[in-house]
Design a protein around this motif. Sequence first.
Motif, short mmCIF file in Angstrom:
data_model
loop_
_atom_site.label_atom_id
_atom_site.label_comp_id
_atom_site.label_asym_id
_atom_site.label_seq_id
_atom_site.Cartn_x
_atom_site.Cartn_y
_atom_site.Cartn_z
N CYS A 286 0.86 -1.19 0.00
CA CYS A 286 0.00 0.00 0.00
C CYS A 286 0.89 1.24 0.00
O CYS A 286 1.79 1.37 0.83
CB CYS A 286 -0.90 0.01 1.24
N SER A 287 0.65 2.14 -0.96
CA SER A 287 1.41 3.40 -1.04
C SER A 287 0.58 4.54 -0.47
O SER A 287 -0.63 4.62 -0.71
CB SER A 287 1.78 3.70 -2.50
N VAL A 288 1.24 5.41 0.26
CA VAL A 288 0.57 6.47 1.00
C VAL A 288 1.35 7.76 0.83
O VAL A 288 2.56 7.74 0.59
CB VAL A 288 0.49 6.11 2.51
N MET A 289 0.66 8.89 0.93
CA MET A 289 1.35 10.18 0.90
C MET A 289 0.69 11.13 1.90
O MET A 289 -0.45 10.94 2.32
CB MET A 289 1.30 10.79 -0.50
N ALA B 268 -13.42 6.81 -0.82
CA ALA B 268 -14.20 6.62 -2.03
C ALA B 268 -13.66 5.39 -2.76
O ALA B 268 -12.80 4.67 -2.24
CB ALA B 268 -14.13 7.86 -2.92
N SER B 269 -14.12 5.15 -3.97
CA SER B 269 -13.69 3.94 -4.68
C SER B 269 -12.23 4.00 -5.10
O SER B 269 -11.57 2.96 -5.20
CB SER B 269 -14.57 3.73 -5.92
N ASN B 270 -11.69 5.20 -5.31
CA ASN B 270 -10.32 5.30 -5.81
C ASN B 270 -9.46 6.32 -5.06
O ASN B 270 -8.43 6.75 -5.55
CB ASN B 270 -10.32 5.63 -7.30
N PHE B 271 -9.87 6.69 -3.87
CA PHE B 271 -9.03 7.51 -3.00
C PHE B 271 -9.58 7.45 -1.59
O PHE B 271 -10.74 7.09 -1.35
CB PHE B 271 -8.96 8.98 -3.47
N GLY C 39 -1.92 18.64 7.51
CA GLY C 39 -2.12 18.15 6.15
C GLY C 39 -3.09 16.99 6.13
O GLY C 39 -3.86 16.77 7.07
N TYR C 40 -3.08 16.26 5.02
CA TYR C 40 -3.95 15.09 4.87
C TYR C 40 -3.13 13.88 4.43
O TYR C 40 -2.20 14.01 3.64
CB TYR C 40 -5.05 15.37 3.83
N VAL C 41 -3.50 12.72 4.96
CA VAL C 41 -2.92 11.44 4.55
C VAL C 41 -3.83 10.85 3.48
O VAL C 41 -5.03 10.69 3.71
CB VAL C 41 -2.78 10.48 5.75
N ILE C 42 -3.26 10.52 2.33
CA ILE C 42 -4.04 10.13 1.15
C ILE C 42 -3.51 8.82 0.59
O ILE C 42 -2.30 8.58 0.60
CB ILE C 42 -3.95 11.22 0.06
N THR C 43 -4.42 7.99 0.08
CA THR C 43 -4.00 6.77 -0.61
C THR C 43 -4.99 6.43 -1.71
O THR C 43 -6.10 6.98 -1.74
CB THR C 43 -3.87 5.58 0.37
N GLN C 44 -4.58 5.54 -2.60
CA GLN C 44 -5.46 5.02 -3.64
C GLN C 44 -6.21 3.84 -3.05
O GLN C 44 -5.73 2.72 -3.00
CB GLN C 44 -4.63 4.56 -4.85
N GLY D 287 2.75 5.88 -9.17
CA GLY D 287 1.60 5.91 -10.05
C GLY D 287 0.29 5.80 -9.29
O GLY D 287 -0.69 6.50 -9.61
N LEU D 288 0.24 4.94 -8.28
CA LEU D 288 -0.98 4.80 -7.48
C LEU D 288 -1.25 6.07 -6.68
O LEU D 288 -2.40 6.51 -6.57
CB LEU D 288 -0.84 3.60 -6.54
N ASN D 289 -0.21 6.66 -6.13
CA ASN D 289 -0.40 7.91 -5.40
C ASN D 289 -0.93 9.02 -6.29
O ASN D 289 -1.81 9.80 -5.90
CB ASN D 289 0.91 8.34 -4.75
N GLN D 290 -0.41 9.10 -7.51
CA GLN D 290 -0.87 10.14 -8.43
C GLN D 290 -2.30 9.90 -8.87
O GLN D 290 -3.08 10.85 -9.06
CB GLN D 290 0.07 10.22 -9.63
N GLU D 291 -2.67 8.63 -9.04
CA GLU D 291 -4.07 8.31 -9.35
C GLU D 291 -5.00 8.81 -8.24
O GLU D 291 -6.05 9.40 -8.51
CB GLU D 291 -4.26 6.80 -9.52
N ALA D 292 -4.61 8.53 -7.01
CA ALA D 292 -5.43 8.94 -5.87
C ALA D 292 -5.56 10.45 -5.79
O ALA D 292 -6.66 10.99 -5.58
CB ALA D 292 -4.82 8.40 -4.58
N LEU D 293 -4.44 11.14 -5.97
CA LEU D 293 -4.46 12.59 -5.87
C LEU D 293 -5.31 13.21 -6.98
O LEU D 293 -6.08 14.15 -6.74
CB LEU D 293 -3.04 13.14 -5.92
N ALA D 294 -5.21 12.67 -8.20
CA ALA D 294 -6.01 13.19 -9.32
C ALA D 294 -7.50 12.98 -9.06
O ALA D 294 -8.32 13.88 -9.30
CB ALA D 294 -5.59 12.51 -10.62
N ALA D 295 -7.86 11.79 -8.57
CA ALA D 295 -9.27 11.51 -8.30
C ALA D 295 -9.80 12.37 -7.16
O ALA D 295 -10.95 12.86 -7.20
CB ALA D 295 -9.44 10.03 -7.96
N LEU D 296 -8.97 12.58 -6.16
CA LEU D 296 -9.38 13.41 -5.03
C LEU D 296 -9.57 14.86 -5.46
O LEU D 296 -10.53 15.53 -5.06
CB LEU D 296 -8.33 13.31 -3.92
N ARG D 297 -8.66 15.35 -6.29
CA ARG D 297 -8.77 16.74 -6.76
C ARG D 297 -10.01 16.93 -7.64
O ARG D 297 -10.63 18.00 -7.62
CB ARG D 297 -7.51 17.13 -7.52
N GLU D 298 -10.38 15.89 -8.37
CA GLU D 298 -11.59 15.98 -9.18
C GLU D 298 -12.83 16.04 -8.30
O GLU D 298 -13.78 16.77 -8.60
CB GLU D 298 -11.68 14.77 -10.11
#
Length: 430
Positions: free
Chosen positions: A236-239, A254-257, A266-271, A340-351
Amino acid sequence: MTQTLERIKTSTELPESTSVVIIGGGIVGISAALTLAERNIPVVLLEKGHIACEQSSRNLGWIRKTSRDAQDVPLAQAADKLWQSMPERIGQSVGYKQSGIMFLANTTEQMEVYENWIKSVDDLNLDSTLLSNEEIAKRVPNSSKKWAGAIYTASDGRAEPHIATPGLAKAALQRGAKILQNTAVRCLMTSGGKVNGVITEAGEIKCEQVILAGGMGSRRFLGNMGINLPTLGLVCSVMRTTPIDGPTDIAVGASNFSFRKHQGGGYVITQRGALKAPLVLDHLLIGYKYLEQLKHQRSFLRVSLGKEFLRDLALARRWQATSASPFERLRINNPPTVDGLNQEALAALREAWPIFNQANIDEAWAGLIDVTPDSNPIIDNIDTLPGLTLATGFSGHGFGTGPAAGQLAADIATGATPLVNNGPYKFSRL
């Protein structure tokens, strides 16, 4: 590595004997040690690396009952009480906050899953409730998406992994527990078919009981004795972001973040919808046990075949007490972050919440999760080897129940009245 994990000072002298030896210095093993020390039962905890160096400091920090298997909820409820009393118990804050957890649904089908879960725990007196899109907006405002609904449990919470386990360890030391770091256990000693001690890289310790809380190392350790523990590893990758004025204090999945507020602002985020599954030999040996799970979760797995396979092959599966164990060759599982998984999560969260466009990533890390075929842990005696208790296989959600799981393991090992029924955690079910 996550944030600043406090490195605590422990003993370097190996005792000749004790009542209970605990293998593994994560939150479950440390909680068991603290429980025993509070009961004036001599205990020695041995950690191959340093305290909380693996998943216990690398997880999301969620403390939840929501969406757990109904049989697992009583342990989570017991853990809630222990988390609430933690500052008084150990004399420091661990960042615990009962801020609630919410799981969002994109579809009516997902809402049906949540509805069925609430029905399955109807007799457990939870405060979980279903929310409409409008009710979501009141609790987590300014989403750009319309949700099918959510499930929300206000009594769920969070704590800070990088300070929780070291805090528990310091309390255990103050109450008389002995802890040794950089001390790998090579094998168990037995007499008359019963455990009577352990052999470490630094020598022997005689004891009456052993608790194995070794996370990913438990399968290999038991395999050396001919005991087949079915666990496979997932990464599991986390940021974590720098401080921002986010939408809520509630932890949201959510389904992807997923995201939750960090005590640093700050916030702890994952895919939440994907984990890396690095193939190793164990996938060939015990993968068939996971076929039912795979039917429902194949889309969550990012399967890879790479260096992990060769590194795993290089570690011994059989060894003698007189030779170095694989735990001395690999003291800390430190998988690389899957960017890549972290970036997916961040993009979905920002959307979903545009406020996170302002977020900057402060750090990222990854952890190796030991998963059982039914995603529930093993907290049980080994019938074929009296004196050995397992507390392992927590499948990525052991931090939240860690204090209760450790206490339950201590209860089982010493014959005390168990904190909760350990029926769901029997080794024989696997």
